[in-house]
Design a protein around this motif. Structure first.
Motif, short mmCIF file in Angstrom:
data_model
loop_
_atom_site.label_atom_id
_atom_site.label_comp_id
_atom_site.label_asym_id
_atom_site.label_seq_id
_atom_site.Cartn_x
_atom_site.Cartn_y
_atom_site.Cartn_z
N VAL A 48 0.91 -1.16 -0.04
CA VAL A 48 0.21 -0.02 -0.13
C VAL A 48 0.93 1.07 0.17
CG1 VAL A 48 -1.87 1.02 1.24
CG2 VAL A 48 -1.80 -1.15 1.45
N ALA A 49 1.80 1.29 0.89
CA ALA A 49 2.56 2.50 1.14
C ALA A 49 3.57 2.59 -0.05
CB ALA A 49 3.54 2.16 2.10
N LEU A 50 3.79 1.62 -0.78
CA LEU A 50 5.17 1.92 -1.94
C LEU A 50 4.15 2.49 -3.17
CD1 LEU A 50 7.71 1.34 -3.42
CD2 LEU A 50 6.85 -0.88 -3.79
N GLU A 51 2.66 2.01 -3.34
CA GLU A 51 1.94 2.43 -4.59
C GLU A 51 1.65 3.86 -4.24
OE1 GLU A 51 1.97 1.24 -7.35
OE2 GLU A 51 0.30 2.30 -8.23
N LEU A 52 1.12 4.08 -3.07
CA LEU A 52 0.94 5.53 -2.63
C LEU A 52 2.06 6.47 -2.61
CD1 LEU A 52 -1.13 5.04 0.53
CD2 LEU A 52 -2.02 5.63 -1.46
N ALA A 53 3.16 6.13 -2.40
CA ALA A 53 4.49 6.79 -2.63
C ALA A 53 4.40 7.26 -4.23
CB ALA A 53 5.80 6.40 -2.05
N LYS A 54 4.46 6.25 -5.01
CA LYS A 54 4.46 6.58 -6.46
C LYS A 54 3.39 7.33 -6.89
CE LYS A 54 6.25 1.91 -7.35
NZ LYS A 54 6.38 0.64 -7.78
N HIS A 55 2.25 7.52 -6.16
CA HIS A 55 1.28 8.71 -6.63
C HIS A 55 1.44 10.04 -5.74
CE1 HIS A 55 -1.10 6.05 -9.23
NE2 HIS A 55 -0.85 5.03 -8.29
N GLY A 56 2.63 9.93 -4.95
CA GLY A 56 2.91 11.26 -4.50
C GLY A 56 2.07 11.43 -3.12
N ARG A 204 11.58 2.91 1.80
CA ARG A 204 12.40 3.71 2.24
C ARG A 204 13.10 4.60 1.38
NH1 ARG A 204 14.93 -0.47 6.49
NH2 ARG A 204 13.83 -0.23 8.35
N ARG A 205 13.42 4.11 0.01
CA ARG A 205 14.05 5.08 -0.92
C ARG A 205 13.13 6.06 -1.51
NH1 ARG A 205 15.75 0.05 -3.18
NH2 ARG A 205 13.63 -0.20 -4.60
N ARG A 206 11.87 5.79 -1.09
CA ARG A 206 10.76 6.95 -1.33
C ARG A 206 10.33 7.58 -0.31
NH1 ARG A 206 10.12 2.69 -4.94
NH2 ARG A 206 10.13 3.14 -7.11
N GLY A 207 11.16 7.39 0.76
CA GLY A 207 10.77 8.17 2.12
C GLY A 207 9.54 7.81 2.79
N VAL A 208 9.01 6.78 2.72
CA VAL A 208 7.94 6.10 3.47
C VAL A 208 8.57 6.11 5.07
CG1 VAL A 208 6.37 4.62 3.73
CG2 VAL A 208 6.86 5.06 1.49
N TYR A 382 -0.72 -7.60 -4.06
CA TYR A 382 -1.70 -7.00 -5.14
C TYR A 382 -2.85 -6.15 -4.36
CZ TYR A 382 -5.22 -7.40 -8.71
OH TYR A 382 -6.16 -7.23 -9.71
N LEU A 383 -3.40 -6.99 -3.32
CA LEU A 383 -4.38 -6.25 -2.47
C LEU A 383 -4.24 -4.94 -1.92
CD1 LEU A 383 -6.60 -8.87 -0.83
CD2 LEU A 383 -6.84 -8.25 -3.18
N GLY A 384 -2.78 -4.84 -1.56
CA GLY A 384 -2.20 -3.74 -0.90
C GLY A 384 -2.28 -2.70 -2.25
N TRP A 385 -1.68 -3.02 -3.22
CA TRP A 385 -1.60 -2.29 -4.44
C TRP A 385 -2.93 -1.80 -5.06
CZ3 TRP A 385 -3.07 -3.39 -9.87
CH2 TRP A 385 -2.59 -2.54 -10.66
N GLN A 386 -3.89 -2.66 -5.00
CA GLN A 386 -5.09 -2.17 -5.44
C GLN A 386 -5.77 -1.34 -4.43
OE1 GLN A 386 -7.05 -2.35 -8.06
NE2 GLN A 386 -6.74 -4.39 -9.26
#
Ligand SMILES: Cc1cc2nc3c(=O)[nH]c(=O)nc-3n(C[C@H](O)[C@H](O)[C@H](O)COP(=O)(O)OP(=O)(O)OC[C@H]3O[C@@H](n4cnc5c(N)ncnc54)[C@H](O)[C@@H]3O)c2cc1C
Length: 437
Positions: A48-56, A204-208, A382-386
Motif C-alpha cells: 500500500v505504502a509503496l504504491e501510494l508513494a508512487k502517486h505522491g 524507504r527509498r521513497r521516504g516512507v 496485489y490487494l495492497g496495491w489495489q
C-alpha cells in the motif's frame, strides 16, 4: 519414541531469517500527520505504502513488532497466480457465480504479473524464479476434480495448467505418494524474507516512514480525519488501512470476526547433497497437494535443502512439537530423506475467511486488505496495491476482491477455539478419502 531428527545446530526460527531477520532498524519516529496510516507492516502494508508513494501520497506504516515479524518473512515462498474458489473454511462451498469466478481468477493472474513486475522494477534480489508448481492428487477422485478445473484455469488466468498421470509422476517428484497431479506452469518461488526486505527498501527509498514497535491501540474519528493511537505516538490521517491479516486483533473487532487465524508450520533440512535434492524435485517446481491437511514444499534457493511446510497443527505450537510431525509428513513423501536432520522449524499465522476468498474494501470507514487463505505472497501484495490505487483514485476498474460482502458467522467472534477439532476432523477425512479412493 521420537526419532532424533534435530540437528545439533537446530534453531526454532525461520531458515529465511539467516538472510534477513525482522529488525526494528533505526526506530523511525511517528509523524504527527500523514495522508494515510497503515496498520501492519507485512507485504500488504508495505505494498500500500509503496504504491501510494508512487502517486505522491505520503503514508506511514505502523508495525506492532519488528519489521517483518508477521507471515511475510515466515512463509514458504511459493508464488501462485491463482486463487482457490471452492470449499470455504467451514466446509461450505463458496457460492460464486461462474462470471465472478472468472474475474477473480483473472485478477489473481494479475497479482502474479504485478509481483513479477515489482521485483524487476525495484531490482529486488530474492531468488525469484518461475519453474511452475506441481499439485499432487491425494486420491483418484481429486485427480478427476483437478482435470475438470483445467479449462477455466487456463482460460481465466492463463495458468498453463495440465495434468500429469500417475504413470508419469516421477518426472515431477521422486515419489509415488500421489495419484498423479496438476502442473501449473505460471507460478514461481522466491526467498520470502529477501522479497520483504526489497519491498521495505523500496519504501524507504521513497521516504516512507515505516515504524517498528508501534502497536496501534485505538483508531477514532477526529472530524474529517482519523486519530490513530499507537504505543509510540499518535498520527492524524485522512485514511487508514488495516493490513493485519492473521494477526488481526481486538483493535478492529468487526474485522477480527471475519478472519480465522490458522497456524502454519515449516521445517528446513540440513544441507544434503545437491544431486539428492535435484533428484527429489527434478524440475525445481514448488509442490503442494489436494489433502485437507495440505503440505507444501520446495528446494531452498541454494538447492541444498528441502523446505517443507504444512498444518502439523492448526494452532500455534512450539516448533519442537511441529517439527517431528512435519519430518514424518516429509519422509512419507520422500523416504530418501529419512536420515536428514532438521536445522530450522518455525511457525506463523495465515488468515482464513468464511468464503475462502481474500478481501479488500471499507468497513466503518476503514480500508482493509485481509484473508490470504494460506496463499498471500502475490495476493496480499496485489490487494495492497489495489487499495493504494483506490485511495489515490487511480484504479480504472473495480477489483473483483473489493466487494461489500465479507461474511461473518453468528457463533464466531474472533476466538478460534474450534481449530483443534477442525484439524482432527480434516485428518480423519483425508484418511477416509484415501481408503474409498
Ligand atoms: C508458515 C507459513 C507459510 C506460508 N506459505 C506461503 C506460500 O508458500 N505462498 C504464499 O503465497 N503464501 C504463504 N503464506 C501466506 C503469506 O505469508 C501471507 O499471506 C502474507 O505474508 C500476508 O502478508 P500480510 O502483510 O497481509 O500480513 P503479515 O505479514 O502477517 O503482517 C501483518 C502484520 O500486522 C501486524 N499487526 C497486527 N496488529 C497490529 C496492530 N494493532 N498494530 C500494528 N501492527 C499490527 C503484525 O505484527 C504483523 O507483522 C504462508 C504463511 C505462513 C504463516
Amino acid at each position: 519414541m521420537v526419532p532424533d531428527i534435530f540437528h545439533r545446530d537446530f534453531t526454532p526460527t525461520p531458515y529465511w531469517w539467516e538472510a534477513y531477520g525482522p529488525t526494528t532498524g533505526e526506530l523511525v519516529d511517528l509523524p504527527r500527520v500523514a495522508r494515510v496510516a497503515i496498520v501492519g507492516g507485512g507485504y500488504a502494508g508495505l505494498s500500500v505504502a509503496l504504491e501510494l508513494a508512487k502517486h505522491g501520497i505520503d503514508a506511514v506504516v505502523l508495525e506492532a513488532n519488528e519489521l517483518g515479524f508477521g507471515a511475510s518473512t515466515r512463509n514458504g515462498g511459493a508464488v501462485s497466480g491463482g486463487v482457490n474458489i471452492g470449499k470455504s473454511f467451514t466446509g461450505r462451498t463458496a457460492d460464486v457465480e461462474p462470471e465472478r469466478a472468472e474475474r477473480l481468477l483473472s485478477d489473481a493472474s494479475d497479482a502474479f504479473a504485478l509481483i513479477d513486475r515489482l521485483i524487476n522494477e525495484e531490482n529486488i534480489d530474492c531468488f525469484w524464479e518461475k519453474p511452475g508448481r506441481f499439485v499432487g492428487a491425494w486420491t483418484k477422485k481429486h485427480f478427476d476434480v483437478q482435470t475438470r478445473r483445467l479449462a477455466v484455469l487456463n482460460s481465466a488466468s492463463q495458468s498453463g495448467a495440465y495434468m500429469v498421470p500417475r504413470g508419469r509422476q516421477r518426472e515431477e517428484i521422486a515419489s509415488d505418494y500421489y495419484f498423479g497431479g496438476m502442473v501449473v506452469e505460471r507460478s514461481g518461488k522466491l526467498h520470502p524474507a529477501l522479497y520483504y526486505k526489497g519491498l521495505l527498501e523500496a519504501c524507504r527509498r521513497r521516504g516512507v516512514a515505516v515504524c517498528a514497535k508501534a502497536l496501534v491501540t485505538g483508531i477514532r474519528r477526529a472530524g474529517a480525519e482519523w486519530r490513530v493511537e499507537a504505543t509510540r505516538g499518535t498520527v492524524l490521517a485522512g485514511d487508514v488501512v488495516i493490513a493485519t491479516n492473521g494477526y488481526t486483533g481486538g483493535l478492529t473487532p468487526g474485522l477480527r470476526r471475519r478472519v480465522v487465524p490458522v497456524a502454519s508450520h515449516i521445517i528446513a533440512t540440513e544441507e544434503v547433497p545437491q544431486d539428492l535434492v535435484r533428484s527429489l524435485i527434478p524440475k525445481g517446481r514448488t509442490l503442494s497437494d489436494t489433502k485437507r491437511v495440505l503440505c507444501y514444499y520446495r528446494t531452498s534457493p541454494d538447492g541444498r535443502r528441502i523446505v517443507f511446510g504444512g498444518r502439523a497443527r492448526f494452532t500455534q505450537v512450539d516448533p519442537t512439537v511441529s517439527a517431528p510431525i512435519l519430518h514424518r509428513y516429509m519422509t512419507d513423501r520422500f523416504p530418501q530423506l529419512r536420515g536428514a536432520k532438521i536445522t530450522h522449524a518455525w511457525t506463523g499465522n495465515v488468515a482464513f475467511t468464511l468464503d475462502a476468498l481474500p478481501h479488500m474494501g471499507q468497513r466503518d470507514g476503514l480500508h482493509y486488505c485481509l484473508g490470504c487463505n494460506g496463499s498471500g505472497v502475490a495476493m496480499m501484495t496485489y490487494l495492497g496495491w489495489q487499495t493504494a490505487r483506490k485511495i489515490a483514485v487511480a484504479a480504472n476498474y473495480a477489483c473483483s476482491f473489493d466487494t461489500e460482502e465479507f461474511p461473518d458467522h453468528p457463533l464466531y467472534s474472533g476466538n478460534p477455539w474450534f481449530l483443534p477439532v477442525v484439524g482432527g476432523y480434516y485428518r480423519l477425512r483425508d484418511n477416509l478419502d484415501r481408503l474409498v479412493g
